[in-house]
Design a protein around this motif. Structure first.
Motif, PDB file in Angstrom:
ATOM      1  N   PRO A 194     -90.449 -50.025  89.951  1.00  0.00           N
ATOM      2  CA  PRO A 194     -89.449 -50.619  89.060  1.00  0.00           C
ATOM      3  C   PRO A 194     -88.085 -49.942  89.204  1.00  0.00           C
ATOM      4  O   PRO A 194     -88.000 -48.719  89.365  1.00  0.00           O
ATOM      5  N   LYS A 195     -87.041 -50.735  89.112  1.00  0.00           N
ATOM      6  CA  LYS A 195     -85.696 -50.205  89.296  1.00  0.00           C
ATOM      7  C   LYS A 195     -85.256 -49.306  88.139  1.00  0.00           C
ATOM      8  O   LYS A 195     -84.323 -48.519  88.284  1.00  0.00           O
ATOM      9  N   ASN A 196     -85.942 -49.439  86.992  1.00  0.00           N
ATOM     10  CA  ASN A 196     -85.561 -48.625  85.837  1.00  0.00           C
ATOM     11  C   ASN A 196     -86.361 -47.329  85.737  1.00  0.00           C
ATOM     12  O   ASN A 196     -86.325 -46.656  84.700  1.00  0.00           O
ATOM     13  N   CYS A 197     -87.090 -46.962  86.797  1.00  0.00           N
ATOM     14  CA  CYS A 197     -87.867 -45.714  86.767  1.00  0.00           C
ATOM     15  C   CYS A 197     -86.944 -44.517  86.557  1.00  0.00           C
ATOM     16  O   CYS A 197     -85.936 -44.358  87.246  1.00  0.00           O
ATOM     17  N   LYS A 198     -87.307 -43.651  85.622  1.00  0.00           N
ATOM     18  CA  LYS A 198     -86.455 -42.520  85.271  1.00  0.00           C
ATOM     19  C   LYS A 198     -86.409 -41.457  86.363  1.00  0.00           C
ATOM     20  O   LYS A 198     -85.512 -40.617  86.372  1.00  0.00           O
ATOM     21  N   PHE A 199     -87.375 -41.485  87.299  1.00  0.00           N
ATOM     22  CA  PHE A 199     -87.395 -40.485  88.362  1.00  0.00           C
ATOM     23  C   PHE A 199     -86.649 -40.924  89.615  1.00  0.00           C
ATOM     24  O   PHE A 199     -86.385 -40.113  90.499  1.00  0.00           O
ATOM     25  N   TYR A 200     -86.315 -42.213  89.696  1.00  0.00           N
ATOM     26  CA  TYR A 200     -85.745 -42.727  90.949  1.00  0.00           C
ATOM     27  C   TYR A 200     -84.324 -42.237  91.185  1.00  0.00           C
ATOM     28  O   TYR A 200     -83.477 -42.247  90.304  1.00  0.00           O
ATOM     29  N   LYS A 201     -84.090 -41.810  92.435  1.00  0.00           N
ATOM     30  CA  LYS A 201     -82.749 -41.485  92.905  1.00  0.00           C
ATOM     31  C   LYS A 201     -82.595 -42.075  94.301  1.00  0.00           C
ATOM     32  O   LYS A 201     -83.492 -41.941  95.134  1.00  0.00           O
ATOM     33  N   ASN A 202     -81.479 -42.714  94.539  1.00  0.00           N
ATOM     34  CA  ASN A 202     -81.239 -43.347  95.831  1.00  0.00           C
ATOM     35  C   ASN A 202     -81.183 -42.310  96.944  1.00  0.00           C
ATOM     36  O   ASN A 202     -80.629 -41.219  96.765  1.00  0.00           O
TER      37      ASN A 202
END
Length: 210
Positions: A194-202
């Motif tokens: 999901p794009k709203n994942c709090k762990f995601y960083k590009n």
């Protein structure tokens, strides 16, 4: 005559506990654009031991394998097919064993071992709930990954909190510069989640460039 990037393969035996299951994907890119993904199976990340090389001639002659051959305890990755995952439904915590082959093209292939066979789930692990990230329950089918699509994931996130997530992936990347004349190969981390994942960083750089 062997290809210049080809190495001699060995058949090995392995056993270990699964610490992550990720989709196995390939990426083709012309220069820095026209990125194309293809999901081709799964990578099992294990902690255990691998080795005990199997002699193909011994198998043909019907001789017993040498059980005393050396094993190496370590973390390693085994590539499996979609059919194998459908059959065994591997997930984090499972203790498994099997056979596989060392990789033929080290520059192109991320997993340590390929052509897995004689797979057995020795001790099933508890299926982890995943109400929040990182999502560590059983991985979906390849069609689901293809439908969701992927975006580049920061390498530090991949190696950290995202490593056990079922939406994380390490892709084999081919960068085309002159359509077969000039190519570069590297491995890049991606996220299908999901794009709203709090762990995601590009992420814009590869973990390893060859």
């Amino acid at each position: 005559m062997r290809h210049q990037d080809e190495t001699i393969q060995r058949k090995i035996k392995f056993e270990g506990r699964i610490v992550s299951v990720q989709v196995r994907s390939t990426v083709w890119r012309y220069l820095l654009d026209n990125r194309t993904h293809r999901e081709i199976g799964y990578n099992l990340f294990l902690k255990g031991k691998a080795g005990g090389e199997t002699d193909p001639l011994s198998e043909i002659d019907g001789q017993a394998e040498n059980e005393d051959q050396e094993y190496t305890e370590d973390s390693f990755t085994v590539a499996i097919s979609e059919k194998q995952q459908d059959k065994f439904r591997f997930h984090i915590g499972d203790f498994i064993k099997g056979t596989a082959w060392t990789k033929k093209y080290p520059k192109w292939e991320y997993a340590d071992y390929y052509r897995a066979g004689s797979l057995k789930k020795i001790l099933p692990g508890d299926l982890l709930p995943d109400p929040s990230p990182p999502w560590m329950s059983e991985v979906p089918d390849l069609e689901t990954y293809a439908w969701r699509g992927a975006r580049m994931l920061d390498g530090r996130c991949y190696k950290g909190k995202c490593f056990q997530c079922k939406w994380a992936a390490m892709a084999n990347v081919t960068i085309e510069y002159d359509f077969g004349v000039s190519q570069k190969f590297r491995f890049e981390s991606y996220c299908y989640g999901p794009k709203n994942c709090k762990f995601y960083k590009n992420g814009k750089t590869a973990l390893r460039h060859i």
